[in-house]
Structure formats: structure tokens, C-alpha cells
Design an enzyme around this catalytic site. Structure first.
Site, PDB file in Angstrom:
ATOM      1  N   GLU A 133      10.539  -0.343  24.746  1.00 19.00           N
ATOM      2  CA  GLU A 133      10.923  -0.303  26.170  1.00 19.00           C
ATOM      3  C   GLU A 133      12.179  -1.147  26.432  1.00 19.00           C
ATOM      4  OE1 GLU A 133       8.941   1.182  29.139  1.00 19.00           O
ATOM      5  OE2 GLU A 133      11.074   1.050  29.464  1.00 19.00           O
ATOM      6  N   GLY A 191      28.840 -14.897  31.525  1.00 17.79           N
ATOM      7  CA  GLY A 191      27.794 -14.611  30.532  1.00 17.79           C
ATOM      8  C   GLY A 191      27.277 -13.184  30.590  1.00 17.79           C
ATOM      9  N   LYS A 209      21.375   4.335  23.918  1.00 22.24           N
ATOM     10  CA  LYS A 209      20.279   4.478  24.890  1.00 22.24           C
ATOM     11  C   LYS A 209      20.068   5.947  25.258  1.00 22.24           C
ATOM     12  CE  LYS A 209      21.284  -0.088  26.759  1.00 22.24           C
ATOM     13  NZ  LYS A 209      22.116  -0.835  27.706  1.00 22.24           N
ATOM     14  N   GLY A 306      19.854  -9.107  30.079  1.00 24.17           N
ATOM     15  CA  GLY A 306      19.552 -10.520  30.305  1.00 24.17           C
ATOM     16  C   GLY A 306      18.142 -10.834  29.831  1.00 24.17           C
TER      17      GLY A 306
END
Ligand SMILES: NC(=O)c1ccc[n+]([C@@H]2O[C@H](COP(=O)([O-])OP(=O)(O)OC[C@H]3O[C@@H](n4cnc5c(N)ncnc54)[C@H](OP(=O)(O)O)[C@@H]3O)[C@@H](O)[C@H]2O)c1
Length: 432
Positions: A133, A191, A209, A306
Site C-alpha cells: 500500500e 525537505g 506507481k 513523507g
């Protein structure tokens, strides 16, 4: 009362994601026990450099020097691979883990896109789970939606914004009216972009993906050959401004659709009507849109990357295994997955945006329009903007729908002209 079962988890890779997951699992253990009726126990961890300073203490007893030893440890139930990369240690780890009948959870899109079919077959034969996932769109639960929530549907199209870094850069270029390189620097300082952001910018990350989503949506094998991939690294501030004037936003889309039993998968920056839902997905957000029958259109939106969003997805996969839900990696058995015909983008028709910056001299416009006509590309709208210096002008053209092959041929021929200031730009306009 029946005693709760202890499930032993090993985490390999303690970088951005692995270290967040490690701390999350320790901090939220009680919640886990309540929700899964099992006790998650981190039994082993490994990374490249044992001596590296980490933000947390790892008990000596948990550290495994050679990560491959974990795959042979009889007490390990689930291995979470968070090394990254389609080859090398991550590949060795997952192949070895599945062969040794360990359940695997990974966030590694590059590896699943490349070896997902082989790995899925081994997992199925060995009756263990392979969950990924977190490999597609971070916290957006798209894999589970395709495998479970939308299982009733025949999917005809899946598309969306699958890369937070490139969406952040495009949003910044638009909102702050800045060039690509300045937006990239800002993304790196915050970042959001890695020091080597190549795969985010050249479309490869979205391609990985999309290949996984295509296989899950159309019950076919992963196709690494037939995919057209372009990234955002050719988008200039001028294109974003022109798109705005024409009523569009520029977005990097991954699109996969099936028509007459043929699949087309493509990744490209494109112009999308400002009023559309997808044009308003900004910053690091991802969004996936699925068209299926009988459900109609489904939209899932959320943080695409993230440690927080990725951990959300990893924990969802770990929980499924803790609860004893063994699912086939690609919904249906490997034996029943189909070899589908994948078509080339060449015959697909698009309306397009062209920007041709030229020396301002007699005959240029006529050469451009003649070249287009020879390639069966007709003009819907043309705007000519002189540069301040008056030596050059920028010709912006919106074409009627034409075959992709002809649009590319036009650009290729125009690229050779001596009157150009820079290589012409070409972006497809999406019919969304
Ligand atoms: N970052 C994101 O936002 C994000 C989002 C979704 C998915 N992902 C995926 O999550 C995975 C991990 O990404 P990340 O950002 O956490 O990467 P990262 O910060 O570069 O961490 C990689 C980890 O792998 C370890 N490692 C490298 N080589 C190894 C080896 N030979 N043996 C054992 N361990 C090794 C490193 O060890 P040391 O610590 O000792 O150097 C490090 O702990 C990747 O597949 C990535 O695509 C990341």
C-alpha cells in the site's frame, strides 16, 4: 479469556520511513492490541550502518548485522522492507523473505513495478502476504480500495496526481510566478524533494506507481515496456503563465485506461481546465480518480509522501496481516492474471498546447503553419507575444485534436528550424 497472539515484526531500513515506523509501533502498541487483537512485537531491526547516530535507541538484542539472516529467523512473522531501490539489498531481502515463507510489507514502488509479478507468484505459492500500500501515493489507501472496496467494479480508467514533489513544484511555480529551478531549490530546502530528485522530475516515480495501479485495475501483468513517460523538467514559468491565460493549470498526470480490450498507460505534464477537480489538487497532495462500473467515479485524495503518510499505509498493511487477512498480492491468482494488449500513445488523439519562441522575422509564422498543415495538425487558437527586446516573439498555439504521432512529428520538424530561440514546447490538453 483467550491469550492474545504475539506477532514478531522485523524492520529492515531505518531511514526517513523506517525510523518513523519503528517509533510509531512502539508508541501505539496498546492501540494495536485493541484493534487487531494481537501483540505486535518488533523482534529485529537492521540498516546499513550500525554505528550511525539515530534519533532513538535500539536495544542491542534487536540489531541484526546481516539483514538477510532475518529471512531465516524462524521467529519472524512479518518483514518490513524500507531500504528502497529496485535492485541490490531490497531485492535480495524480499525474494529471500518470500522464499522463506515470511510475510512482507514494503513501500518500494520501484521494486514492485519491476519484480511485482515474480514476487506475487512466490508469495502466492508460499501462502504468505506481499503488501505494498505504501508504495503508491503514500497515505492514500488506493491499493486497498482497488483490492477490496471497489472489487465489484469493472474499471475503465484510473488516473491522477501520484507525485507530491512535482505537484509541489508546479504549484509553487504557479503561485509565486517563479522558474522551475527556483521552485526545485525551495522544495529541497523544505525537505519535499530529495537531493537527487531525478525520478520525481523525469516522471519515473509516477510511472512505477501507474504500472502497479494498471495491473491491479485491469487484472493484468505489470507492463514495463509499453508506457509513455515525460516529467515536469521541461515545464517553464512561461508555460504556466500561458496556461493560466488560456484557462488551464499544468499538472503531471499518470493515466491508464482500457478501451476495446487495449490498455494505454502514460505519464505526462498536461494542461487541465482550471475548473476541474484535479486542477485544484495543490502542493504535496496526491489524488486518484477511478472510473468503474457500476460505481461510477470514485475520488481518493491525501498526502502522497513523507514518513507520517507512508507509515499510515504501512501500518494498514501490517494490521491486515496481524488480523490474519492473507490476500493475493494482485487481487486474483497469478494463474488467472491476463496478458493484455497494451497500445502505443501514437494513435491517441489530443488537443495540444505548443509554444514556439522564434526570431521575429518575415516568413516564420507561415513556415510554422505550413509545417503543421503538412502533419494534419490544425490550429484552434494562436497568440503571438513579442519579447521586450522585439528581436524575438513567443508563438503560442492551441491545436484541434490530432494524433499524438502527428503532434510529435510537427514538433520534431519544427525543432530543426534555424529561426528558433529554444526548442519548441508541447503539452497535451486533457479532456477532463
Ligand atoms: N521518503 C518518503 O516520503 C517515501 C514515501 C513513500 C515510499 N517511500 C519508500 O520507502 C522506502 C524507504 O525510503 P526512505 O526515504 O526511508 O529511504 P532512506 O531514508 O534513504 O533510508 C534507507 C534505509 O535503508 C538502509 N540501507 C541502505 N542500504 C542497506 C543495506 N545494504 N542493508 C541494510 N540496510 C540498508 C539505510 O541504512 P543507514 O540508515 O544505515 O544508512 C537506511 O536506513 C523506499 O522504497 C522509498 O521509495 C518513501
Amino acid at each position: 479469556m483467550k491469550r492474545k497472539k504475539k506477532i514478531n515484526i522485523a524492520i529492515v531500513g531505518l531511514g526517513n520511513i523506517g525510523s518513523y515506523l519503528y517509533r510509531y509501533l512502539l508508541k501505539n502498541k496498546n492501540e494495536f492490541v485493541k484493534k487487531t487483537n494481537t501483540i505486535p512485537n518488533i523482534i529485529a531491526v537492521s540498516a546499513k550502518n550500525k554505528l550511525k547516530k539515530r534519533k532513538f535507541k535500539i536495544p542491542k538484542s534487536k540489531w541484526v548485522k546481516n539483514y538477510l539472516d532475518i529471512t531465516k529467523n524462524k521467529n519472524v512473522d512479518i518483514i518490513v522492507e524500507l531500504i528502497g531501490g529496485s535492485e541490490g539489498p531490497a531485492k535480495k531481502l524480499i525474494f529471500s523473505a518470500l522464499k522463506n515463507k515470511k510475510n512482507v510489507v514494503t513501500a518500494n514502488k520501484a521494486l514492485i513495478a519491476k519484480y511485482g509479478d515474480k514476487l506475487g507468484k512466490i508469495a502466492e505459492e508460499n501462502k504468505v502476504s506481499l503488501e505494498f500500500e505504501a508504495a503508491v501515493c503514500g497515505g492514500v489507501p488506493i491499493i486497498k480500495s482497488l483490492k477490496e472496496g471497489l472489487i465489484a467494479n469493472s474499471i475503465s480508467k484510473i488516473y491522477g496526481i501520484f507525485n507530491g514533489t512535482s505537484n509541489f513544484i508546479l504549484t509553487l511555480m504557479d503561485k509565486n510566478n517563479i522558474e522551475f529551478t527556483d521552485a526545485l531549490k525551495k522544495a529541497q530546502n523544505l525537505g519535499y524533494a530529495e537531493s537527487n530528485p531525478k525520478s520525481d522530475l523525469d516522471g519515473d516515480d509516477v510511472a512505477s506507481k501507474l504500472k502497479i495501479l494498471t495491473a491491479l485495475s485491469f487484472n493484468c501483468f505489470i507492463n514495463n515496456k509499453d508506457i509513455s513517460v515525460e516529467g515536469i523538467n521541461k515545464v517553464d514559468r512561461a508555460d504556466i503563465n500561458n496556461a493560466n491565460l488560456l484557462g488551464y493549470k499544468v499538472k503531471l498526470l499518470g493515466v491508464s485506461r482500457i478501451k476495446d480490450k487495449k490498455v494505454l498507460q502514460r505519464v505526462n505534464p498536461c494542461l487541465i481546465k482550471k475548473s476541474s477537480y484535479i486542477a485544484n489538487i495543490n502542493g504535496v497532495l496526491n489524488a486518484v480518480i477511478i472510473n468503474g462500473r457500476p460505481v461510477g467515479e470514485t475520488v481518493i485524495q491525501g498526502e502522497g509522501a513523507g514518513p507520517e503518510a507512508t507509515t499510515s499505509a504501512l501500518v494498514s498493511d501490517i494490521s491486515s496481516i496481524l488480523k490474519g487477512n492473507r490476500r493475493l498480492p494482485f487481487v486474483i491468482s497469478n494463474k488467472k492474471r491476463k496478458k493484455i494488449y497494451f497500445e502505443n500513445i501514437n494513435n491517441e488523439k489530443f488537443s495540444a498546447y505548443l509554444r514556439i519562441d522564434v526570431k521575429d522575422k518575415h516568413g516564420v509564422l507561415s513556415d510554422i503553419t505550413k509545417t503543421m498543415a503538412r502533419n494534419k495538425v490544425s490550429i484552434k487558437r494562436l497568440i503571438q507575444n513579442p519579447y521586450k527586446s522585439k528581436k524575438y516573439s513567443s508563438i503560442v498555439i492551441v491545436t484541434h485534436e490530432a494524433k499524438d504521432e502527428f503532434l510529435n512529428k510537427t514538433i520534431k520538424q519544427l525543432s530543426k528550424r534555424s529561426y528558433l530561440k529554444e526548442k519548441p514546447k508541447f503539452f497535451r490538453i486533457e479532456r477532463i
